[in-house]
Design a protein around this motif. Sequence first.
Motif, mmCIF file in Angstrom:
data_model
loop_
_atom_site.group_PDB
_atom_site.id
_atom_site.type_symbol
_atom_site.label_atom_id
_atom_site.label_comp_id
_atom_site.label_asym_id
_atom_site.label_seq_id
_atom_site.Cartn_x
_atom_site.Cartn_y
_atom_site.Cartn_z
ATOM 1 N N PHE A 1 1.308 7.338 -6.610
ATOM 2 C CA PHE A 1 0.437 8.493 -6.812
ATOM 3 C C PHE A 1 1.108 9.781 -6.352
ATOM 4 C CE2 PHE A 1 -2.863 5.405 -7.480
ATOM 5 C CZ PHE A 1 -3.773 6.053 -8.299
ATOM 6 N N GLN A 2 1.999 9.665 -5.369
ATOM 7 C CA GLN A 2 2.640 10.857 -4.828
ATOM 8 C C GLN A 2 3.611 11.488 -5.819
ATOM 9 O OE1 GLN A 2 4.413 10.116 -1.022
ATOM 10 N NE2 GLN A 2 4.081 12.213 -0.338
ATOM 11 N N VAL A 3 4.240 10.674 -6.645
ATOM 12 C CA VAL A 3 5.226 11.210 -7.587
ATOM 13 C C VAL A 3 4.595 11.641 -8.904
ATOM 14 C CG1 VAL A 3 7.077 9.828 -6.592
ATOM 15 C CG2 VAL A 3 5.790 8.914 -8.524
ATOM 16 N N LEU B 1 0.825 -1.220 0.000
ATOM 17 C CA LEU B 1 0.000 0.000 0.000
ATOM 18 C C LEU B 1 0.853 1.260 0.000
ATOM 19 C CD1 LEU B 1 -2.863 -1.031 2.452
ATOM 20 C CD2 LEU B 1 -2.980 -0.796 -0.030
ATOM 21 N N MET B 2 1.981 1.249 0.668
ATOM 22 C CA MET B 2 2.838 2.426 0.678
ATOM 23 C C MET B 2 3.534 2.632 -0.668
ATOM 24 S SD MET B 2 2.564 4.231 3.368
ATOM 25 C CE MET B 2 0.811 3.882 3.147
ATOM 26 N N ARG B 3 3.875 1.538 -1.353
ATOM 27 C CA ARG B 3 4.424 1.688 -2.705
ATOM 28 C C ARG B 3 3.354 2.227 -3.645
ATOM 29 N NH1 ARG B 3 7.664 0.262 0.398
ATOM 30 N NH2 ARG B 3 7.456 2.497 0.675
ATOM 31 N N PHE B 4 2.112 1.788 -3.453
ATOM 32 C CA PHE B 4 0.978 2.299 -4.224
ATOM 33 C C PHE B 4 0.790 3.794 -3.953
ATOM 34 C CE2 PHE B 4 -3.702 3.016 -4.418
ATOM 35 C CZ PHE B 4 -3.879 2.803 -5.779
ATOM 36 N N THR B 5 0.914 4.185 -2.696
ATOM 37 C CA THR B 5 0.791 5.596 -2.321
ATOM 38 C C THR B 5 1.904 6.426 -2.941
ATOM 39 O OG1 THR B 5 -0.231 4.970 -0.214
ATOM 40 C CG2 THR B 5 0.681 7.191 -0.370
ATOM 41 N N GLY C 1 -9.943 14.522 -5.999
ATOM 42 C CA GLY C 1 -9.795 13.585 -4.883
ATOM 43 C C GLY C 1 -8.782 12.497 -5.158
ATOM 44 N N ILE C 2 -8.742 12.001 -6.400
ATOM 45 C CA ILE C 2 -7.885 10.859 -6.714
ATOM 46 C C ILE C 2 -6.408 11.237 -6.737
ATOM 47 C CG2 ILE C 2 -7.743 11.044 -9.225
ATOM 48 C CD1 ILE C 2 -8.523 7.845 -7.257
ATOM 49 N N VAL C 3 -6.098 12.530 -6.863
ATOM 50 C CA VAL C 3 -4.686 12.933 -6.890
ATOM 51 C C VAL C 3 -4.239 13.569 -5.573
ATOM 52 C CG1 VAL C 3 -4.776 13.316 -9.388
ATOM 53 C CG2 VAL C 3 -5.171 15.237 -7.859
ATOM 54 N N SER C 4 -5.139 13.641 -4.576
ATOM 55 C CA SER C 4 -4.829 14.411 -3.364
ATOM 56 C C SER C 4 -4.851 13.602 -2.071
ATOM 57 C CB SER C 4 -5.816 15.583 -3.230
ATOM 58 O OG SER C 4 -5.871 16.371 -4.400
#
Length: 292
Positions: A133-135, A126-130, A161-164
């Motif tokens: 999106f963060q980059v 989940l953190m790699r997934f996060t 919402g999907i990018v924030s």
Amino acid sequence: MTDQTMEPPVAKARSPLSEAWEMFRHNHSAMVGLALLVVIVLGAIFGPMLYPTDPFDMVWAPFSPPGEEGFLLGTDYLGRDLFSQILYGARVTLIIGLSAAIVTVVIGVTVGALAGFYGGIVEEVLMRFTEFFQVLPTLLFSMVIVALFGASLTMITFAIGIVSWTAVARITRSEFQRVRELEYVMASRASGASNAKLMFEVILPNALPPIIVQSALMVGSAILFEAGLSFLGLTDPNVVSWGQIIGSNRQYILESSFTVTIPGLAIFITVLAISLVGDGLNDALNPKLRKR
């Protein structure tokens, strides 16, 4: 006659909520922000009723300056009443901000809660997934979503919402990792509470303060995001919002700057008020910052 020792009265314990409100109430900048926000919300709710001019009606000559012919804020490039557009646009702008913040919180809390509660491989994935999106370039990614699926209010809200949600996910994960090791959580686990009950009834209520603060700030960020998309022309032309007003008048900014400046000031004041309230909530809900 024997002397009786008088015991001092025991002070009544105050709830954390009353303590938080007391600290928030003494934060002058937060109270100013709250007062501004209340005025803005009341204007959005009751303004169109008190000033029922259709924001799409061409009522006078284009680019009439504020005050001319009784039009308080003037008219735009089509001769539409700018004051009416500001009042009607406040509703849409606030709805987009709140709705996008809700989408952000739902995704962020879900991902962060699962990662913080389970740890291990679940957290790693989940953190790699996060981080993925963060980059991503958020504005560009949201532009792609709106361009592909249409510039409706629903899609704009979803795109914001999907990018924030990544910041909310990281905060939630950190809080869950902290709270899950506390004694009362261990006791609930030992008594046979299910994972779902532990996550959403035991841990989440005690992890809410920083999430609430971040959620409040996300409303302001969503309003700015919507204004940016509208400035680039990615908006629904049949719906009035402050960002849409700026976007539709942007090419006339040098000729009649007030058509862009006025909605820009409305966005600035609203985001400032939300930021002041968010900072006040942070001070009031953070136990380390409370006055004991």
